[in-house]
Design a protein around this motif. Structure first.
Motif, PDB file in Angstrom:
ATOM      1  N   GLY A   5       0.830  -1.195   0.000  1.00  0.00           N
ATOM      2  CA  GLY A   5       0.000   0.000   0.000  1.00  0.00           C
ATOM      3  C   GLY A   5       0.865   1.246   0.000  1.00  0.00           C
ATOM      4  O   GLY A   5       1.775   1.373   0.826  1.00  0.00           O
ATOM      5  N   LEU A   6       0.611   2.146  -0.921  1.00  0.00           N
ATOM      6  CA  LEU A   6       1.381   3.383  -1.045  1.00  0.00           C
ATOM      7  C   LEU A   6       0.546   4.566  -0.568  1.00  0.00           C
ATOM      8  O   LEU A   6      -0.596   4.725  -0.999  1.00  0.00           O
ATOM      9  CB  LEU A   6       1.792   3.630  -2.497  1.00  0.00           C
ATOM     10  CG  LEU A   6       2.464   2.488  -3.271  1.00  0.00           C
ATOM     11  CD1 LEU A   6       2.767   2.945  -4.693  1.00  0.00           C
ATOM     12  CD2 LEU A   6       3.726   2.030  -2.571  1.00  0.00           C
ATOM     13  N   ILE A   7       1.129   5.393   0.304  1.00  0.00           N
ATOM     14  CA  ILE A   7       0.478   6.646   0.688  1.00  0.00           C
ATOM     15  C   ILE A   7       1.246   7.767   0.013  1.00  0.00           C
ATOM     16  O   ILE A   7       2.399   8.037   0.335  1.00  0.00           O
ATOM     17  CB  ILE A   7       0.464   6.850   2.207  1.00  0.00           C
ATOM     18  CG1 ILE A   7      -0.184   5.652   2.904  1.00  0.00           C
ATOM     19  CG2 ILE A   7      -0.299   8.137   2.550  1.00  0.00           C
ATOM     20  CD1 ILE A   7      -0.251   5.786   4.412  1.00  0.00           C
ATOM     21  N   GLY A   8       0.600   8.382  -0.965  1.00  0.00           N
ATOM     22  CA  GLY A   8       1.256   9.409  -1.761  1.00  0.00           C
ATOM     23  C   GLY A   8       0.562  10.756  -1.647  1.00  0.00           C
ATOM     24  O   GLY A   8      -0.225  11.010  -0.745  1.00  0.00           O
ATOM     25  N   ASN A  35       3.843  -7.224 -13.295  1.00  0.00           N
ATOM     26  CA  ASN A  35       4.134  -6.050 -12.477  1.00  0.00           C
ATOM     27  C   ASN A  35       3.513  -6.237 -11.096  1.00  0.00           C
ATOM     28  O   ASN A  35       2.592  -7.040 -10.922  1.00  0.00           O
ATOM     29  CB  ASN A  35       3.613  -4.763 -13.127  1.00  0.00           C
ATOM     30  CG  ASN A  35       2.132  -4.797 -13.378  1.00  0.00           C
ATOM     31  OD1 ASN A  35       1.685  -5.407 -14.351  1.00  0.00           O
ATOM     32  ND2 ASN A  35       1.357  -4.152 -12.520  1.00  0.00           N
ATOM     33  N   PRO A  36       3.996  -5.514 -10.078  1.00  0.00           N
ATOM     34  CA  PRO A  36       3.502  -5.719  -8.719  1.00  0.00           C
ATOM     35  C   PRO A  36       2.101  -5.161  -8.519  1.00  0.00           C
ATOM     36  O   PRO A  36       1.688  -4.222  -9.210  1.00  0.00           O
ATOM     37  CB  PRO A  36       4.513  -4.945  -7.866  1.00  0.00           C
ATOM     38  CG  PRO A  36       4.994  -3.862  -8.774  1.00  0.00           C
ATOM     39  CD  PRO A  36       5.054  -4.487 -10.137  1.00  0.00           C
ATOM     40  N   GLU A  37       1.393  -5.735  -7.556  1.00  0.00           N
ATOM     41  CA  GLU A  37       0.088  -5.210  -7.177  1.00  0.00           C
ATOM     42  C   GLU A  37       0.306  -4.130  -6.118  1.00  0.00           C
ATOM     43  O   GLU A  37       0.787  -4.393  -5.024  1.00  0.00           O
ATOM     44  CB  GLU A  37      -0.808  -6.320  -6.644  1.00  0.00           C
ATOM     45  CG  GLU A  37      -1.193  -7.331  -7.718  1.00  0.00           C
ATOM     46  CD  GLU A  37      -2.320  -8.256  -7.287  1.00  0.00           C
ATOM     47  OE1 GLU A  37      -2.825  -8.104  -6.157  1.00  0.00           O
ATOM     48  OE2 GLU A  37      -2.692  -9.117  -8.105  1.00  0.00           O
ATOM     49  N   LEU A  38      -0.050  -2.904  -6.473  1.00  0.00           N
ATOM     50  CA  LEU A  38       0.119  -1.752  -5.599  1.00  0.00           C
ATOM     51  C   LEU A  38      -1.237  -1.085  -5.382  1.00  0.00           C
ATOM     52  O   LEU A  38      -2.039  -0.983  -6.302  1.00  0.00           O
ATOM     53  CB  LEU A  38       1.082  -0.738  -6.222  1.00  0.00           C
ATOM     54  CG  LEU A  38       2.473  -1.253  -6.586  1.00  0.00           C
ATOM     55  CD1 LEU A  38       3.230  -0.187  -7.372  1.00  0.00           C
ATOM     56  CD2 LEU A  38       3.250  -1.647  -5.340  1.00  0.00           C
ATOM     57  N   ILE A  39      -1.462  -0.630  -4.154  1.00  0.00           N
ATOM     58  CA  ILE A  39      -2.684   0.103  -3.836  1.00  0.00           C
ATOM     59  C   ILE A  39      -2.267   1.501  -3.415  1.00  0.00           C
ATOM     60  O   ILE A  39      -1.527   1.683  -2.445  1.00  0.00           O
ATOM     61  CB  ILE A  39      -3.467  -0.569  -2.696  1.00  0.00           C
ATOM     62  CG1 ILE A  39      -3.688  -2.047  -2.984  1.00  0.00           C
ATOM     63  CG2 ILE A  39      -4.813   0.123  -2.493  1.00  0.00           C
ATOM     64  CD1 ILE A  39      -4.224  -2.816  -1.790  1.00  0.00           C
ATOM     65  N   LEU A  40      -2.727   2.503  -4.159  1.00  0.00           N
ATOM     66  CA  LEU A  40      -2.288   3.878  -3.922  1.00  0.00           C
ATOM     67  C   LEU A  40      -3.410   4.740  -3.362  1.00  0.00           C
ATOM     68  O   LEU A  40      -4.515   4.755  -3.907  1.00  0.00           O
ATOM     69  CB  LEU A  40      -1.774   4.492  -5.232  1.00  0.00           C
ATOM     70  CG  LEU A  40      -1.475   5.996  -5.228  1.00  0.00           C
ATOM     71  CD1 LEU A  40      -0.350   6.317  -4.252  1.00  0.00           C
ATOM     72  CD2 LEU A  40      -1.126   6.476  -6.632  1.00  0.00           C
ATOM     73  N   LEU A  67      -5.923   1.090   3.433  1.00  0.00           N
ATOM     74  CA  LEU A  67      -5.079   0.303   2.543  1.00  0.00           C
ATOM     75  C   LEU A  67      -4.999  -1.153   3.008  1.00  0.00           C
ATOM     76  O   LEU A  67      -5.037  -2.083   2.195  1.00  0.00           O
ATOM     77  CB  LEU A  67      -3.679   0.913   2.475  1.00  0.00           C
ATOM     78  CG  LEU A  67      -3.569   2.248   1.732  1.00  0.00           C
ATOM     79  CD1 LEU A  67      -2.198   2.871   1.944  1.00  0.00           C
ATOM     80  CD2 LEU A  67      -3.851   2.081   0.249  1.00  0.00           C
ATOM     81  N   ILE A  68      -4.893  -1.350   4.319  1.00  0.00           N
ATOM     82  CA  ILE A  68      -4.853  -2.714   4.863  1.00  0.00           C
ATOM     83  C   ILE A  68      -6.163  -3.435   4.591  1.00  0.00           C
ATOM     84  O   ILE A  68      -6.183  -4.613   4.201  1.00  0.00           O
ATOM     85  CB  ILE A  68      -4.533  -2.671   6.369  1.00  0.00           C
ATOM     86  CG1 ILE A  68      -3.104  -2.160   6.588  1.00  0.00           C
ATOM     87  CG2 ILE A  68      -4.699  -4.052   7.002  1.00  0.00           C
ATOM     88  CD1 ILE A  68      -2.821  -1.735   8.017  1.00  0.00           C
ATOM     89  N   ALA A  69      -7.282  -2.731   4.756  1.00  0.00           N
ATOM     90  CA  ALA A  69      -8.591  -3.326   4.480  1.00  0.00           C
ATOM     91  C   ALA A  69      -8.719  -3.711   3.010  1.00  0.00           C
ATOM     92  O   ALA A  69      -9.425  -4.669   2.665  1.00  0.00           O
ATOM     93  CB  ALA A  69      -9.696  -2.355   4.866  1.00  0.00           C
ATOM     94  N   ALA A  70      -8.004  -2.986   2.157  1.00  0.00           N
ATOM     95  CA  ALA A  70      -8.039  -3.267   0.713  1.00  0.00           C
ATOM     96  C   ALA A  70      -7.057  -4.360   0.311  1.00  0.00           C
ATOM     97  O   ALA A  70      -7.008  -4.744  -0.853  1.00  0.00           O
ATOM     98  CB  ALA A  70      -7.737  -1.995  -0.077  1.00  0.00           C
ATOM     99  N   GLY A  71      -6.246  -4.843   1.269  1.00  0.00           N
ATOM    100  CA  GLY A  71      -5.350  -5.957   0.973  1.00  0.00           C
ATOM    101  C   GLY A  71      -3.873  -5.685   1.093  1.00  0.00           C
ATOM    102  O   GLY A  71      -3.053  -6.567   0.812  1.00  0.00           O
ATOM    103  N   ILE A  75       3.012  -1.012   4.292  1.00  0.00           N
ATOM    104  CA  ILE A  75       2.699   0.380   3.979  1.00  0.00           C
ATOM    105  C   ILE A  75       3.984   1.116   3.618  1.00  0.00           C
ATOM    106  O   ILE A  75       5.004   1.001   4.309  1.00  0.00           O
ATOM    107  CB  ILE A  75       2.031   1.094   5.169  1.00  0.00           C
ATOM    108  CG1 ILE A  75       0.723   0.397   5.568  1.00  0.00           C
ATOM    109  CG2 ILE A  75       1.791   2.566   4.856  1.00  0.00           C
ATOM    110  CD1 ILE A  75      -0.367   0.448   4.524  1.00  0.00           C
ATOM    111  N   LEU A  76       3.934   1.889   2.537  1.00  0.00           N
ATOM    112  CA  LEU A  76       5.062   2.724   2.116  1.00  0.00           C
ATOM    113  C   LEU A  76       4.577   4.164   2.006  1.00  0.00           C
ATOM    114  O   LEU A  76       3.663   4.448   1.231  1.00  0.00           O
ATOM    115  CB  LEU A  76       5.611   2.251   0.771  1.00  0.00           C
ATOM    116  CG  LEU A  76       6.934   2.896   0.360  1.00  0.00           C
ATOM    117  CD1 LEU A  76       8.095   2.191   1.053  1.00  0.00           C
ATOM    118  CD2 LEU A  76       7.128   2.846  -1.145  1.00  0.00           C
TER     119      LEU A  76
END
Length: 227
Positions: A5-8, A35-40, A67-71, A75-76
Motif C-alpha cells: 500500500g502506497l500513501i502518496g 508487475n507488482p500489485e500496488l494500492i495507492l 489500505l490494509i482493508a483493501a489488501g 505500507i510505504l
C-alpha cells in the motif's frame, strides 16, 4: 509477490517517482510480463502545510487502515516528511511500515558511514523521525545546516522543488550547504527530499550522497519480492 500500500500525494511529484521506480525495478527482477500489485491512496498535500501534528497522525492512520482493508501487506509512505507520523501509526496497525530512515541507514552502514548531513525541508531536517532511527538502529549521527540556513532550505524545497521548479540559485545554495556540512565532519549527505537528486548531481559532490527515494523504493521492491 506481496501487495504494497502506497500513501502518496505529499507531493504527487514524488509519488510518481516512487510508482515508476518500484514498477521498473520489480520488472527488471521478474521480467516485463508482470508487475507488482500496488494500492495507492493520494493525500491532499495541504494537510502537511497546516503543520497540525495530531491531524497528520490521524490522517495517516486512517489511510493506512483503508489500505490494509483493501489488501495491503505493508505500507510505504512516498515522501520523507510524512514519516513523522510513522511512530504513531505503526503500533496501531498489523502490517509493517517500510521506514525511509531504515532504508537510508542500511545503505549508510554498507558504505561504512557514521556521520551524515541531512538536507530537506524544515520538518525533515529538524524532526526526530530520521535521526532517531539512524542513531538507535545503526549508530549513525546526523547533522543539519546552521539555524540561519534552515528557512532558506525550506523555502527552496516547499516553494520550488515540490512544485517542479529547479533553479540554479537553489542548486548553488544546496551545494554550498553540502560543503559546509562536510567541513563539520559529514561523511555523506542524505538527500532527504525526493526532488533533491533531480537538482543535485551526486557525481559532482565530493562525498557519498544518499538519495532517500531510490533507497526507499529499493526497500519496497525487496519487500514485494520477499527478499
Amino acid at each position: 509477490m506481496k501487495t504494497l500500500g502506497l500513501i502518496g500525494g505529499t507531493s504527487w511529484h514524488s509519488t510518481v517517482v516512487y510508482y515508476q521506480l518500484i514498477n521498473k525495478w520489480v520488472g527488471e527482477a521478474i521480467g516485463s510480463q508482470a508487475n507488482p500489485e500496488l494500492i495507492l491512496y493520494s493525500i491532499n498535500i495541504e494537510i502537511m502545510r497546516e503543520q497540525d501534528r495530531d491531524k497528520i497522525n490521524a490522517k495517516y492512520l486512517e489511510v493506512s487502515e483503508k489500505l490494509i482493508a483493501a489488501g495491503a501487506e505493508g505500507i510505504l509512505i512516498c515522501a520523507n516528511t510524512p514519516h513523522m507520523a510513522s511512530a504513531y501509526v505503526q503500533p496501531k496497525i498489523p502490517v509493517p511500515i517500510l521506514h525511509i530512515a531504515e532504508a537510508t541507514g542500511r545503505e549508510a552502514s554498507r558504505l561504512g558511514l557514521k556521520k551524515l548531513g541531512l538536507l530537506g525541508n524544515r520538518p525533515t531536517m529538524t524532526g526526530s523521525f530520521i535521526p532517531e532511527v539512524l542513531r538507535e538502529k545503526f549508530g549513525i549521527t546526523t547533522i543539519i545546516p546552521e539555524d540561519h540556513c534552515l528557512s532558506q532550505a525550506h523555502e527552496y524545497v516547499s516553494k520550488e522543488l515540490t512544485q517542479g521548479k529547479f533553479t540554479e540559485a537553489a542548486r548553488k545554495f544546496f551545494m554550498n550547504q553540502i560543503n559546509l556540512l562536510q567541513e563539520r565532519g559529514a561523511e555523506g549527505i542524505i538527500l532527504g527530499c525526493t526532488e533533491l537528486p533531480l537538482l543535485i548531481d551526486g557525481s559532482q559532490v565530493g562525498l557519498p550522497t544518499l538519495a532517500t527515494t531510490d533507497l526507499h523504493a529499493r526497500m519496497a521492491v525487496d519487500f514485494i519480492l520477499g527478499d
